[in-house]
Motif scaffolding. Sequence first.
Motif, PDB file in Angstrom:
ATOM      1  N   TYR A 124      41.269  27.844 -25.670  1.00  5.62           N
ATOM      2  CA  TYR A 124      41.893  29.141 -25.435  1.00  5.62           C
ATOM      3  C   TYR A 124      40.934  30.042 -24.660  1.00  5.62           C
ATOM      4  N   ASN A 125      41.494  31.070 -23.999  1.00  7.77           N
ATOM      5  CA  ASN A 125      40.674  31.940 -23.169  1.00  7.77           C
ATOM      6  C   ASN A 125      40.476  33.314 -23.796  1.00  7.77           C
ATOM      7  N   ARG A 126      39.804  34.191 -23.057  1.00  3.75           N
ATOM      8  CA  ARG A 126      39.470  35.521 -23.580  1.00  3.75           C
ATOM      9  C   ARG A 126      40.732  36.331 -23.919  1.00  3.75           C
ATOM     10  N   ALA A 127      41.773  36.166 -23.117  1.00  2.00           N
ATOM     11  CA  ALA A 127      43.011  36.903 -23.389  1.00  2.00           C
ATOM     12  C   ALA A 127      43.571  36.543 -24.764  1.00  2.00           C
ATOM     13  N   TYR A 128      43.491  35.272 -25.142  1.00  2.00           N
ATOM     14  CA  TYR A 128      43.991  34.856 -26.451  1.00  2.00           C
ATOM     15  C   TYR A 128      43.087  35.367 -27.565  1.00  2.00           C
ATOM     16  N   VAL A 179      30.814  20.596 -23.891  1.00  2.00           N
ATOM     17  CA  VAL A 179      30.590  21.574 -24.964  1.00  2.00           C
ATOM     18  C   VAL A 179      31.905  21.858 -25.697  1.00  2.00           C
ATOM     19  N   ALA A 180      32.999  21.995 -24.924  1.00  2.00           N
ATOM     20  CA  ALA A 180      34.306  22.212 -25.552  1.00  2.00           C
ATOM     21  C   ALA A 180      34.632  21.080 -26.516  1.00  2.00           C
ATOM     22  N   ARG A 181      34.316  19.862 -26.118  1.00  2.00           N
ATOM     23  CA  ARG A 181      34.566  18.702 -26.986  1.00  2.00           C
ATOM     24  C   ARG A 181      33.724  18.780 -28.250  1.00  2.00           C
ATOM     25  N   GLY A 189      39.684  26.431 -37.563  1.00  2.00           N
ATOM     26  CA  GLY A 189      38.906  27.252 -36.653  1.00  2.00           C
ATOM     27  C   GLY A 189      39.504  27.202 -35.252  1.00  2.00           C
ATOM     28  N   ILE A 190      39.347  28.274 -34.489  1.00  2.00           N
ATOM     29  CA  ILE A 190      39.911  28.361 -33.139  1.00  2.00           C
ATOM     30  C   ILE A 190      38.767  28.444 -32.141  1.00  2.00           C
ATOM     31  N   ALA A 191      38.701  27.480 -31.224  1.00  2.00           N
ATOM     32  CA  ALA A 191      37.643  27.433 -30.214  1.00  2.00           C
ATOM     33  C   ALA A 191      38.123  28.131 -28.943  1.00  2.00           C
ATOM     34  N   ILE A 192      37.285  29.026 -28.420  1.00  2.00           N
ATOM     35  CA  ILE A 192      37.667  29.868 -27.283  1.00  2.00           C
ATOM     36  C   ILE A 192      36.533  29.868 -26.262  1.00  2.00           C
ATOM     37  N   ARG A 193      36.891  29.723 -24.988  1.00  2.00           N
ATOM     38  CA  ARG A 193      35.900  29.948 -23.935  1.00  2.00           C
ATOM     39  C   ARG A 193      35.865  31.438 -23.661  1.00  2.00           C
ATOM     40  N   PHE A 194      34.736  32.055 -23.996  1.00  2.00           N
ATOM     41  CA  PHE A 194      34.628  33.507 -23.951  1.00  2.00           C
ATOM     42  C   PHE A 194      34.388  33.999 -22.519  1.00  2.00           C
TER      43      PHE A 194
END
Length: 375
Positions: free
Chosen positions: A230-234, A279-281, A291-296
């Motif tokens: 997910y991205n910053r907007a989410y 890193v996402a993996r 938990g929710i992983a997000i690219r900030f």
Amino acid sequence: MNLIAVAVADYIGFVLVIAMLVSSKIRRSAPRDEFKIFTVIAFLSAVACVIDFLVFLCDGRTSVLARLVANIGNTYCFMANPVFAIAWCIFADLKLYNSRARIKRIYKIAAIPGVILVLIALINIFVPIIYYLDADNVYHRLPFSYVYYVVSFCYLISSVINIRKYEARYDKASFFPIHLMMGPIVLGTGFQVFYYGVSLIWVSIAVGLTAIYMSLQNEFSYQDTLTGLYNRAYLDYLLEKYSKNPDNRLGGIMVDIDYFKDINDTFGHHVGDEALIDVARVLLFGKPDKGIAIRFAGDEFIILLKDSTEQTLQKTVQDIRDELALFNEAENRQYKLSLSLGYTLYDYEKDNSDSFFKKMDDNMYEEKKLKHAKR
């Protein structure tokens, strides 16, 4: 039978599906299995809308061509029914778990009732089991035809159960409102079963598919295209949602890639992108199920956790470190990944999103400074 009503319903269904296929062309070109299955479902439905109208048009017409169209058309619709139901279950499963191995394991058995019904539809051309056409080419439904509705309904219910099990373990399946898919189909099928001569199944499926597609479009706007996280907007959306209720006990972990500029400068930006995906993996495998992983931003990531405690965050940090060590040991990359992590709990009396981010960021940079000092 009202031919005009059938024509209008099938026309609406056909136009909805074609518009959806055209608007989703770029997205469906991506090499992802669920997009391929979704395309199959959509094409199946579009063709069924056309054939459904032709079948009603030919009903009661005694020409050889009308009888041929009626036979082929009715056979197609009965075959498409279980195929659609199985394809929908596979699509939902892929959307949730993205696992070919899981699909092969489950559906080599689960698909058997649907395959049997497809074969029976073919046999019906020669031996009436599901329906028959009388001497005047008028369609008559036989009792066995209801088995198709029952089996298809069972498949759809199984997809709902699958989604609910996923939600129980991993939290709500965002952007997958199953009721928007099931509602129109259940209503349309119910009317068609109980009111002979009504044709609403395929337009109902078209409406359900369109609703799901519109919801998935929202998901695409909240996804980082490179990493799939997910991205910053989410993240902003979630914080707006969760920060209003102290019962959520929100916690966050900020993750930054150490020496990321060195990776880009030494190996090029293509390898840098590969490192971001890696890193996402690591984060997806290391985080808790809910938990929710997000690219900030850039090379920074955030793990957002509800129902958090200091111990929960510490354990998650350690799990991510363990997953990182396993990745570096198992994968033969040109680089070794190193991550700095900082965590904090959301203070519902004092924090807003900016202060929440800053606390995570400050804690993360404490670790990063130590690493750089030792280098």
